[in-house]
Design an enzyme around this catalytic site. Structure first.
Site, short mmCIF file in Angstrom:
data_model
loop_
_atom_site.label_atom_id
_atom_site.label_comp_id
_atom_site.label_asym_id
_atom_site.label_seq_id
_atom_site.Cartn_x
_atom_site.Cartn_y
_atom_site.Cartn_z
CG ASP A 175 55.80 17.23 -37.29
OD1 ASP A 175 55.75 17.35 -36.05
OD2 ASP A 175 55.12 17.92 -38.07
CG HIS A 187 45.71 25.21 -48.15
ND1 HIS A 187 46.41 25.27 -49.35
CD2 HIS A 187 46.39 26.01 -47.28
CE1 HIS A 187 47.45 26.06 -49.21
NE2 HIS A 187 47.47 26.53 -47.96
CG ASP A 196 46.87 24.19 -39.86
OD1 ASP A 196 47.80 23.68 -40.53
OD2 ASP A 196 45.67 23.95 -40.08
#
Length: 366
Positions: free
Chosen positions: A269, A77, A343
């Site tokens: 999360d 990235h 992702d």
């Protein structure tokens, strides 16, 4: 703790008495997976669909193989650090020290966002972009000495570091400053102002490093009480993802070499539970589903939230086990599965293909 649940601390003391040394001292354990299984066994508001989980394991493995998904993806990235040195460790520590709560109730074009390198970044990437931008502006945002300097590092300077290209400010700005202050003090007192010293003290144990973070830094001690259990349920999301990011960045070498990296679980999360629900792997009780669907706030530590997080950890563990059962040679762990699922969920969000919202909890834990 139920009457038939063995007390791990008592067992450790008995082992030490009879065998001279505790097994826990030899090989650290975080207790995250153990706690997640306990919540799953006692959950009434979140359930796992075993058939869907098994199907998801096959789908995830096939797509990961197709995309050649590995630790190499981390550095690919454009915003992630490309160097492999102590400054990179400092960057990752700062990044995961502040890696929490980016969701917004505003429309996409009005939410907190950072303009950097000709692009607009939101969510987690707005944090990484802000840190890279600050370093380019000669703001020593990754230096613990800076965090402790109240004249230079204060709410106004952080507001500049995390300045938005919209009218919305980054959430929990004061809490982020508090995290930097505390971390700077702990690193100064215990680790010669360097997180690399903390890594070295863990003696190449991922679980040991997670436990150190939870022990020494209040802002990494992500654990909550759950009915019926004496010990708290440990999630340690940011502590675990910090270790995972270092492992991935350094490809398991140098600072990223950990002999027990597979002890790290999925990072509890709000995105991974969302895609697990999208895949049909987890289901919600009607009251919880209504709260999530309406976008109501779930308080941090609420039973609903604990069940969501813990059952997601256990679900990813079952996915990992199914993949290993079908493909014993696969080099796969919960970290890579989590990275892949996160992702994928972000891609679905960008394409407008979300079938269920993520739950909304505002806290420093994720």
């Amino acid at each position: 703790m139920s009457d038939d649940e063995a007390d791990p601390e008592l067992l450790a003391l008995l082992r030490q008495h009879f065998f001279g040394k505790s097994n826990q001292e030899d090989e650290p354990e975080t207790g995250v997976l153990e706690g997640a299984e306990y919540v799953y066994d006692n959950s009434i508001d979140v359930a796992l669909d075993m058939r869907a989980t098994k199907n998801a394991a096959a789908l995830i493995y096939a797509q990961m193989q197709q995309k050649e998904f590995s630790t190499e993806n981390w550095s690919e990235h454009e915003l992630h650090p490309k160097t492999k040195d102590e400054s990179t460790v400092a960057f990752i520590f700062t990044m995961d020290l502040l890696n929490f709560s980016f969701w917004s109730l505003r429309p996409e074009d009005e939410r907190f966002a950072v303009s950097y390198r000709g692009k607009t970044w939101t969510g987690y990437w707005s944090l990484v972009a802000s840190l890279q931008r600050a370093l380019e502006e000669d703001i020593p945002i990754t230096d613990p000495h800076y965090w402790q300097n109240e004249e230079e590092c204060n709410i106004e300077s952080l507001r500049h570091v995390f300045r938005s290209c919209t009218d919305e400010e980054i959430p929990l700005l004061e809490a982020r400053l508090a995290c930097l202050r505390e971390a700077g003090q702990v690193l100064y007192e215990k680790y010669n102002c360097s997180f690399t010293k903390c890594i070295e003290a863990a003696n190449k144990s991922a679980a040991g490093l997670v436990n150190q973070l939870a022990r020494d830094f209040d802002c990494f001690r992500d654990e909550f009480r759950f009915e019926g259990r004496r010990k708290p349920i440990r999630f340690l999301k940011r502590a675990q993802i910090l270790v995972a990011d270092i492992w991935a960045c350094f490809n398991g070498e140098g600072y990223g070499e950990f002999r027990d990296i597979d002890k790290i679980t999925m990072f509890a999360d709000y995105r991974v539970p969302q895609i697990l629900a999208t895949l049909g792997c987890i289901g919600y009780s009607p009251p919880l589903l209504a709260i999530v669907a309406r976008g109501d706030i779930l308080e941090s530590g609420h039973s609903y939230e604990i069940q969501l997080r813990a059952c997601s950890i256990w679900c990813v563990e079952l996915i990992r086990r199914e993949i290993k059962r079908q493909h014993p040679e696969a080099k796969i762990n919960a970290i890579l599965i989590d990275f892949f699922l996160y992702d994928t969920m972000k891609q679905l969000e960008a394409q407008g293909k979300e079938t269920i919202p993520h739950h909304r909890t505002r806290s420093i834990w994720y």
